[in-house]
Design a protein around this motif. Structure first.
Motif, PDB file in Angstrom:
ATOM      1  N   PRO A  31       0.994  -1.110   0.257  1.00 59.33           N
ATOM      2  CA  PRO A  31       0.237  -0.113   0.181  1.00 59.33           C
ATOM      3  C   PRO A  31       0.979   1.491  -0.089  1.00 59.33           C
ATOM      4  O   PRO A  31       1.905   0.943  -0.093  1.00 59.33           O
ATOM      5  CB  PRO A  31      -0.772  -0.252   0.945  1.00 59.33           C
ATOM      6  CG  PRO A  31       0.750  -0.809   2.338  1.00 59.33           C
ATOM      7  CD  PRO A  31       0.846  -2.209   1.312  1.00 59.33           C
ATOM      8  N   LEU A  32       0.082   2.572  -0.120  1.00 60.32           N
ATOM      9  CA  LEU A  32       0.538   3.985  -0.716  1.00 60.32           C
ATOM     10  C   LEU A  32       1.807   3.521   1.082  1.00 60.32           C
ATOM     11  O   LEU A  32       2.487   4.230   1.747  1.00 60.32           O
ATOM     12  CB  LEU A  32       0.373   5.114   0.040  1.00 60.32           C
ATOM     13  CG  LEU A  32       0.617   5.819  -0.446  1.00 60.32           C
ATOM     14  CD1 LEU A  32       1.428   6.084  -1.636  1.00 60.32           C
ATOM     15  CD2 LEU A  32      -0.069   7.233  -0.172  1.00 60.32           C
ATOM     16  N   LEU A  85      -4.728  -4.770   5.065  1.00 55.86           N
ATOM     17  CA  LEU A  85      -3.496  -3.585   3.983  1.00 55.86           C
ATOM     18  C   LEU A  85      -2.457  -4.571   2.797  1.00 55.86           C
ATOM     19  O   LEU A  85      -1.863  -4.019   2.154  1.00 55.86           O
ATOM     20  CB  LEU A  85      -2.749  -3.635   4.807  1.00 55.86           C
ATOM     21  CG  LEU A  85      -3.052  -1.819   5.009  1.00 55.86           C
ATOM     22  CD1 LEU A  85      -2.292  -1.129   6.489  1.00 55.86           C
ATOM     23  CD2 LEU A  85      -2.769  -0.425   4.688  1.00 55.86           C
ATOM     24  N   ASP A  86      -3.075  -6.341   3.211  1.00 54.99           N
ATOM     25  CA  ASP A  86      -2.022  -6.084   2.592  1.00 54.99           C
ATOM     26  C   ASP A  86      -2.720  -6.593   1.128  1.00 54.99           C
ATOM     27  O   ASP A  86      -2.120  -7.012  -0.011  1.00 54.99           O
ATOM     28  CB  ASP A  86      -1.740  -7.697   3.252  1.00 54.99           C
ATOM     29  CG  ASP A  86      -0.363  -9.149   2.180  1.00 54.99           C
ATOM     30  OD1 ASP A  86       0.049  -8.242   1.239  1.00 54.99           O
ATOM     31  OD2 ASP A  86      -0.665 -10.938   2.275  1.00 54.99           O
ATOM     32  N   GLU A 131      -2.523  10.198  -5.943  1.00 50.61           N
ATOM     33  CA  GLU A 131      -3.799  10.571  -4.876  1.00 50.61           C
ATOM     34  C   GLU A 131      -4.821   9.845  -5.604  1.00 50.61           C
ATOM     35  O   GLU A 131      -6.148   9.402  -3.978  1.00 50.61           O
ATOM     36  CB  GLU A 131      -3.964  11.673  -6.086  1.00 50.61           C
ATOM     37  CG  GLU A 131      -3.459  13.038  -5.721  1.00 50.61           C
ATOM     38  CD  GLU A 131      -3.176  13.485  -4.647  1.00 50.61           C
ATOM     39  OE1 GLU A 131      -4.096  13.368  -3.904  1.00 50.61           O
ATOM     40  OE2 GLU A 131      -2.422  14.046  -4.092  1.00 50.61           O
ATOM     41  N   GLN A 132      -5.130   8.685  -6.404  1.00 50.28           N
ATOM     42  CA  GLN A 132      -5.323   6.953  -6.221  1.00 50.28           C
ATOM     43  C   GLN A 132      -5.215   6.210  -4.327  1.00 50.28           C
ATOM     44  O   GLN A 132      -6.151   5.633  -4.583  1.00 50.28           O
ATOM     45  CB  GLN A 132      -5.413   6.931  -7.195  1.00 50.28           C
ATOM     46  CG  GLN A 132      -6.772   7.469  -8.487  1.00 50.28           C
ATOM     47  CD  GLN A 132      -6.156   6.622 -10.031  1.00 50.28           C
ATOM     48  OE1 GLN A 132      -5.247   5.665  -9.972  1.00 50.28           O
ATOM     49  NE2 GLN A 132      -7.036   7.283 -10.913  1.00 50.28           N
ATOM     50  N   GLN A 159      -6.116   4.300   0.844  1.00 48.27           N
ATOM     51  CA  GLN A 159      -5.587   4.175   2.231  1.00 48.27           C
ATOM     52  C   GLN A 159      -6.486   4.700   3.380  1.00 48.27           C
ATOM     53  O   GLN A 159      -6.971   3.986   4.165  1.00 48.27           O
ATOM     54  CB  GLN A 159      -4.258   5.179   2.429  1.00 48.27           C
ATOM     55  CG  GLN A 159      -3.371   4.856   3.488  1.00 48.27           C
ATOM     56  CD  GLN A 159      -2.614   3.797   3.896  1.00 48.27           C
ATOM     57  OE1 GLN A 159      -1.498   3.402   2.675  1.00 48.27           O
ATOM     58  NE2 GLN A 159      -1.969   2.802   4.675  1.00 48.27           N
ATOM     59  N   ARG A 160      -7.040   5.865   2.643  1.00 44.37           N
ATOM     60  CA  ARG A 160      -8.265   6.440   3.497  1.00 44.37           C
ATOM     61  C   ARG A 160      -9.362   5.820   3.953  1.00 44.37           C
ATOM     62  O   ARG A 160     -10.216   5.312   4.721  1.00 44.37           O
ATOM     63  CB  ARG A 160      -8.578   8.440   2.962  1.00 44.37           C
ATOM     64  CG  ARG A 160      -7.685   9.106   2.975  1.00 44.37           C
ATOM     65  CD  ARG A 160      -8.175   9.575   2.332  1.00 44.37           C
ATOM     66  NE  ARG A 160      -7.066  11.806   2.202  1.00 44.37           N
ATOM     67  CZ  ARG A 160      -7.248  12.617   1.450  1.00 44.37           C
ATOM     68  NH1 ARG A 160      -7.950  12.631   0.251  1.00 44.37           N
ATOM     69  NH2 ARG A 160      -5.853  13.149   2.165  1.00 44.37           N
ATOM     70  N   VAL A 161      -9.985   4.844   2.619  1.00 44.47           N
ATOM     71  CA  VAL A 161     -11.206   3.967   2.923  1.00 44.47           C
ATOM     72  C   VAL A 161     -10.154   3.182   3.952  1.00 44.47           C
ATOM     73  O   VAL A 161     -11.348   2.384   5.106  1.00 44.47           O
ATOM     74  CB  VAL A 161     -11.317   3.320   1.718  1.00 44.47           C
ATOM     75  CG1 VAL A 161     -12.169   2.291   1.608  1.00 44.47           C
ATOM     76  CG2 VAL A 161     -12.201   4.118   0.536  1.00 44.47           C
ATOM     77  N   ILE A 162      -8.976   2.744   3.946  1.00 43.29           N
ATOM     78  CA  ILE A 162      -8.637   1.592   4.411  1.00 43.29           C
ATOM     79  C   ILE A 162      -8.540   1.963   6.018  1.00 43.29           C
ATOM     80  O   ILE A 162      -8.805   0.908   7.195  1.00 43.29           O
ATOM     81  CB  ILE A 162      -7.506   0.960   4.356  1.00 43.29           C
ATOM     82  CG1 ILE A 162      -7.346  -0.083   2.948  1.00 43.29           C
ATOM     83  CG2 ILE A 162      -6.423   0.257   5.057  1.00 43.29           C
ATOM     84  CD1 ILE A 162      -5.975  -0.218   2.613  1.00 43.29           C
TER      85      ILE A 162
END
Length: 377
Positions: free
Chosen positions: A100-101, A181-182, A333-334, A339-342
Motif C-alpha cells: 500500500p502507499l 492492508l496486504d 492520489e488514487q 488508504q483513507r478507505v482502509i
C-alpha cells in the motif's frame, strides 16, 4: 544532480531487496529499464541480490543515488515506504512504490504531499489494473456497454494463506495491518478503478483475527517461514461496505484465512450489463440480457493472452519516466484515496459505527484529481 532518461535506457535502483524486490529485478531486463543497484539495511539481503544480479548494493539511498539513477522501485516493508519514497522524490527521482502507499494514513498523506511538491512523480504498484481482463472491462465500460455501474462485489479470500507468521506481514508496528492492508488494498483499488474513483462518503467495516494466533492453525503451505510462538497482532479477515456520493457501492470481503472456499472474483453490476472478473485466472465474463429473437440471458466469456502484470506495470512506469510526465494511472492520489478507505474500515471496526467521509465531514475523501504533468527542470 539532474537526471535525463529520455535518450538512454532508464537507470533503475531497487530499494528493499526481499522477495518482491527480486520479483521486480527479474523483470527489468525485458523493459526499457537497466538495473544499476539496490538498497537494503540487511547485509545478507545485499549479498544475495549482488550474487543474483551482479550489481552493487548499498545501505543507504544516498549511496544508490550517487551511483546514478533515473528511477527507484521501492519494495520495503510498509513502515519504511515513507522514508525512501520521500527521499527519492526530493532528490528528483521518479518512484514506483509497491502497495500500500504506507502503513498508516498519516504516513501516506506525507508521501502524497512530497509527490505534489517534487519535480518527480510517484506511481503506486497496483499491478492488477494491468491484467488484460481489467483493460477489456474498462474499454467496454468506456463504450457504454454496462450503462451506469452501480455496485461492485470485491472478493479476495484465501482458505489458508497467511504470510509467514512472525514475518513483518503479521506485525502491526511494521505492516500497519494484516489481510486488509496486504490483499484488501488491491481489492479496494480495483473496485474503485472499475467505478472511476468516485467520491467516497461512508464506510462501514469489521475486522477479525481468528486464525493467525492459534496454536492449531492448520495450513498446506505458507508464503514465508512460520515462527513458533510468534506474535500475531493484525487482522486476518475483513468485511466492509463502501458508499459513494453518486449512490454507487462496494461490498468487500478479504481474508488470509477462512473456513470456506477461496475466491478472487470481482462482480460489477450496471444498468445495461455487468461483468465478472476472476483475478486468479484473469478471466472476464460479460453479463447481458436481450429480447432479440427471444428473451434471453447472455454470459460471454472474453479470452485474452496471458501476461505478466508486474512487467506491464513496469513498462508503463518507465514510459512515464522517459516522457518526463506523471502517469494518469496508478497515481499517488488514487492510492491515498484507497488508504483513507482502509483507515476508515479499521476505525469503523473499532467503534462499531459507520465512518462519515462526505464533503460535510472533516474526513472527506474526494475523488482524486489527475496528477499534473511535471516537466523536468
Amino acid at each position: 544532480m539532474t537526471r535525463d532518461a529520455s535518450q538512454h535506457s532508464i537507470r533503475v535502483g531497487i530499494v528493499g531487496l526481499g522477495g518482491i524486490g527480486h520479483h521486480h529485478a527479474e523483470r527489468i531486463a525485458d523493459t526499457p529499464g537497466r538495473l544499476v543497484g539496490g538498497v537494503d539495511i540487511s547485509a545478507d539481503a545485499r549479498d544475495r541480490f549482488e550474487a543474483a544480479y551482479d550489481v552493487p548494493t548499498f545501505e543507504t539511498f544516498d549511496a544508490l543515488y550517487d551511483e546514478g539513477i533515473d528511477a527507484a522501485i521501492v519494495t520495503t516493508p510498509n513502515k519504511f515506504h515513507e522514508e525512501y519514497a520521500v527521499e527519492a522524490l526530493e532528490s528528483g527521482v521518479d518512484v514506483l512504490l509497491e502497495k500500500p502507499l504506507a502503513n498508516t494514513l498519516d504516513s501516506a498523506e506525507r508521501i502524497a504531499a512530497a509527490a505534489r511538491d517534487a519535480d518527480a512523480f510517484c506511481m503506486v504498484g497496483f499491478n492488477n489494473r494491468f491484467s488484460p481482463g481489467v483493460e477489456v472491462f474498462k474499454s467496454y465500460q468506456d463504450e457504454g456497454r454496462f450503462g451506469d455501474l452501480t455496485h461492485v462485489e470485491a472478493n479476495w479470500v484465501r482458505r489458508r494463506g497467511i504470510p509467514g507468521r512472525g514475518s513483518w506481514f503479521t506485525s502491526k508496528a511494521v505492516a500497519g495491518g494484516g489481510a486488509l492492508l496486504d490483499i484488501g488494498v488491491h481489492a479496494i483499488d480495483l473496485a474503485l478503478h472499475f467505478l472511476d474513483f468516485p467520491e467516497v462518503v461512508e464506510v462501514t467495516g469489521n475486522t477479525r483475527s481468528e486464525f493467525g494466533g492459534r496454536d492449531d492453525y492448520t495450513y498446506l503451505e505458507m508464503y514465508g517461514e512460520d515462527v513458533e510462538d510468534a506474535d500475531f497482532d493484525v487482522d486476518d479477515h475483513a468485511s466492509a461496505y463502501i458508499r459513494t456520493a453518486e449512490g454507487q457501492s462496494i461490498s468487500l470481503e478479504v481474508a488470509w484465512a477462512t473456513n470456506r472456499p477461496p475466491t478472487n472474483e470481482f462482480v460489477a453490476q450496471g444498468t445495461d450489463g455487468g461483468a465478472t472478473f476472476d483475478r486468479e485466472t484473469g478471466d472476464l465474463t460479460v453479463h447481458r440480457v436481450s429480447d432479440a429473437g427471444a428473451a434471453h440471458f447472455e454470459d460471454a466469456a472474453v479470452e485474452t493472452r496471458s501476461n505478466d502484470t508486474h512487467k506491464r506495470e513496469q513498462r508503463a512506469f518507465f514510459d512515464a519516466v522517459r516522457a518526463g510526465e506523471a502517469p494518469d494511472r496508478n497515481t499517488v492520489e488514487q492510492a491515498l484515496t484507497v488508504q483513507r478507505v482502509i483507515d476508515a474500515i479499521y476505525r469503523s471496526a473499532e467503534t462499531g459505527r459507520a465512518v462519515d467521509l462526505s464533503e460535510s465531514s472533516d474526513e472527506a475523501v474526494p475523488a482524486p484529481e489527475r496528477s499534473p504533468e511535471k516537466p523536468r527542470q
